[in-house]
Design a protein around this motif. Sequence first.
Motif, PDB file in Angstrom:
ATOM      1  N   GLU A 184     -15.868   5.381  -6.747  1.00 39.93           N
ATOM      2  CA  GLU A 184     -15.798   5.444  -5.292  1.00 39.93           C
ATOM      3  C   GLU A 184     -15.081   4.205  -4.765  1.00 39.93           C
ATOM      4  O   GLU A 184     -15.085   3.155  -5.398  1.00 39.93           O
ATOM      5  N   ASP A 185     -14.454   4.321  -3.598  1.00 43.09           N
ATOM      6  CA  ASP A 185     -13.719   3.204  -3.015  1.00 43.09           C
ATOM      7  C   ASP A 185     -14.662   2.093  -2.557  1.00 43.09           C
ATOM      8  O   ASP A 185     -15.786   2.345  -2.133  1.00 43.09           O
ATOM      9  N   ASN A 186     -14.146   0.860  -2.659  1.00 47.54           N
ATOM     10  CA  ASN A 186     -14.809  -0.315  -2.079  1.00 47.54           C
ATOM     11  C   ASN A 186     -16.265  -0.480  -2.508  1.00 47.54           C
ATOM     12  O   ASN A 186     -17.165  -0.656  -1.681  1.00 47.54           O
ATOM     13  N   ASP A 197      -1.227  -8.377   9.596  1.00 50.18           N
ATOM     14  CA  ASP A 197      -1.018  -7.849   8.242  1.00 50.18           C
ATOM     15  C   ASP A 197      -2.305  -7.241   7.685  1.00 50.18           C
ATOM     16  O   ASP A 197      -2.279  -6.223   6.987  1.00 50.18           O
ATOM     17  N   LEU A 198      -3.436  -7.877   7.979  1.00 48.58           N
ATOM     18  CA  LEU A 198      -4.727  -7.346   7.542  1.00 48.58           C
ATOM     19  C   LEU A 198      -5.023  -6.020   8.241  1.00 48.58           C
ATOM     20  O   LEU A 198      -5.529  -5.077   7.623  1.00 48.58           O
ATOM     21  N   ALA A 199      -4.696  -5.940   9.533  1.00 44.36           N
ATOM     22  CA  ALA A 199      -4.905  -4.699  10.285  1.00 44.36           C
ATOM     23  C   ALA A 199      -4.053  -3.572   9.707  1.00 44.36           C
ATOM     24  O   ALA A 199      -4.516  -2.430   9.573  1.00 44.36           O
ATOM     25  N   PHE A 200      -2.815  -3.904   9.334  1.00 43.81           N
ATOM     26  CA  PHE A 200      -1.931  -2.896   8.722  1.00 43.81           C
ATOM     27  C   PHE A 200      -2.494  -2.440   7.375  1.00 43.81           C
ATOM     28  O   PHE A 200      -2.505  -1.245   7.067  1.00 43.81           O
ATOM     29  N   TYR A 201      -2.985  -3.400   6.593  1.00 44.50           N
ATOM     30  CA  TYR A 201      -3.552  -3.065   5.288  1.00 44.50           C
ATOM     31  C   TYR A 201      -4.777  -2.162   5.442  1.00 44.50           C
ATOM     32  O   TYR A 201      -4.933  -1.180   4.721  1.00 44.50           O
ATOM     33  N   ASP A 202      -5.641  -2.492   6.400  1.00 48.92           N
ATOM     34  CA  ASP A 202      -6.847  -1.683   6.630  1.00 48.92           C
ATOM     35  C   ASP A 202      -6.489  -0.252   7.026  1.00 48.92           C
ATOM     36  O   ASP A 202      -7.119   0.709   6.573  1.00 48.92           O
ATOM     37  N   SER A 203      -5.473  -0.102   7.877  1.00 45.86           N
ATOM     38  CA  SER A 203      -5.062   1.242   8.299  1.00 45.86           C
ATOM     39  C   SER A 203      -4.441   2.009   7.135  1.00 45.86           C
ATOM     40  O   SER A 203      -4.616   3.224   7.008  1.00 45.86           O
ATOM     41  N   TYR A 204      -3.722   1.289   6.273  1.00 48.59           N
ATOM     42  CA  TYR A 204      -3.105   1.905   5.091  1.00 48.59           C
ATOM     43  C   TYR A 204      -4.195   2.419   4.139  1.00 48.59           C
ATOM     44  O   TYR A 204      -4.115   3.552   3.644  1.00 48.59           O
ATOM     45  N   VAL A 205      -5.208   1.585   3.904  1.00 40.63           N
ATOM     46  CA  VAL A 205      -6.310   1.972   3.008  1.00 40.63           C
ATOM     47  C   VAL A 205      -7.071   3.164   3.579  1.00 40.63           C
ATOM     48  O   VAL A 205      -7.461   4.080   2.844  1.00 40.63           O
ATOM     49  N   GLU A 206      -7.248   3.171   4.893  1.00 39.07           N
ATOM     50  CA  GLU A 206      -7.964   4.266   5.537  1.00 39.07           C
ATOM     51  C   GLU A 206      -7.240   5.595   5.354  1.00 39.07           C
ATOM     52  O   GLU A 206      -7.862   6.642   5.188  1.00 39.07           O
ATOM     53  N   GLU A 207      -5.908   5.543   5.337  1.00 43.00           N
ATOM     54  CA  GLU A 207      -5.119   6.769   5.207  1.00 43.00           C
ATOM     55  C   GLU A 207      -4.902   7.188   3.756  1.00 43.00           C
ATOM     56  O   GLU A 207      -5.001   8.363   3.422  1.00 43.00           O
ATOM     57  N   PHE A 208      -4.623   6.207   2.883  1.00 47.91           N
ATOM     58  CA  PHE A 208      -4.236   6.539   1.507  1.00 47.91           C
ATOM     59  C   PHE A 208      -5.295   6.180   0.460  1.00 47.91           C
ATOM     60  O   PHE A 208      -5.160   6.557  -0.699  1.00 47.91           O
ATOM     61  N   GLY A 209      -6.332   5.449   0.870  1.00 45.74           N
ATOM     62  CA  GLY A 209      -7.342   5.027  -0.096  1.00 45.74           C
ATOM     63  C   GLY A 209      -6.928   3.761  -0.818  1.00 45.74           C
ATOM     64  O   GLY A 209      -5.809   3.273  -0.664  1.00 45.74           O
ATOM     65  N   THR A 210      -7.833   3.222  -1.621  1.00 47.41           N
ATOM     66  CA  THR A 210      -7.548   1.985  -2.353  1.00 47.41           C
ATOM     67  C   THR A 210      -6.886   2.290  -3.692  1.00 47.41           C
ATOM     68  O   THR A 210      -6.924   3.417  -4.179  1.00 47.41           O
ATOM     69  N   ASP A 211      -6.291   1.257  -4.283  1.00 47.44           N
ATOM     70  CA  ASP A 211      -5.636   1.442  -5.594  1.00 47.44           C
ATOM     71  C   ASP A 211      -6.391   0.690  -6.697  1.00 47.44           C
ATOM     72  O   ASP A 211      -5.871   0.482  -7.783  1.00 47.44           O
ATOM     73  N   ASP A 212      -7.621   0.246  -6.392  1.00 50.77           N
ATOM     74  CA  ASP A 212      -8.393  -0.472  -7.409  1.00 50.77           C
ATOM     75  C   ASP A 212      -9.715   0.235  -7.720  1.00 50.77           C
ATOM     76  O   ASP A 212     -10.653  -0.377  -8.219  1.00 50.77           O
TER      77      ASP A 212
END
Length: 276
Positions: A132-134, A17-32
């Motif tokens: 900026e992200d993160n 689940d963490l790997a999926f989240y990391d790939s999602y953030v890499e593609e779409f960016g963060t929401d915070d």
Amino acid sequence: MKFSFDFSQFFPEEDPDLAFYDSYVEEFGTDDNFLLIAVENKPNVFQKDFLNKFQAFSLESKGFEYVLESNSLTTLSYPLKTSFGYTTLPIVHINDSLQYQKDWHKIQEDSLFINVLIDEKRESLVLALQTEDNLDYKQSEVLLNTIRTSLKSHDLTNYHILGRAFFYEAIVEMQRSEVLTTTIVASILVFIILLLVYRSMPVVLISVFSIAMSLLLFMGLLAALGKELNAMAAFYPVLMLIVGTSDVIHLTDSYIRKLQSGISRYAAIISSLKEV
């Protein structure tokens, strides 16, 4: 000592689940990646002096480090179509106080900005910053210090902040507080337990001093190595005190028994350390 906070630290490194989240953030960016600064002004924000200060702060924020975009009611405009093409109309006519009531009615009719960039009682305005992200803790600290300095320089003292950077600062401050609190409470508890066990103040003081030195050396080593303490760091002092108290009791009991059997102090200390 350095503190850090990262949601991912609560998951195993190879968690799917963490790997999926990391790939999602890499593609779409963060929401915070946002920071909201609400500035209050009672009885209402439609006062020329306040609007000028808020406008100056909003414009200055565009140049803040780690800020990608800045928006507020004083910087945004309505698109207006004319016979010569499109132009813009300010949402708030800052320099024309006669337009304030009309501007407020227009904002209420649109309802796009109510409780987003202005509250329904028109007592506060919000500056929305995209960052900026993160951002890490140091970057968050730099950004927040810049914002607070700017607010102070523009005489905007009644404000509230919400967003990743502020959350980061708050959580790290809470971690620091928890480490300090747990250390003090656990130390008092250990002192009371040792006093009940030995009923001898010199023995208790020597034991507590030994445990305190161990904890100090441990935390000092982490600081010297540049290790960052995460959300679990509050347990370090407690664990050290538990282990230290256990060892101290074993060592002291062994030492006292050897003294009672007639062994010299130095020999009793060496023997106890080797055995325990």
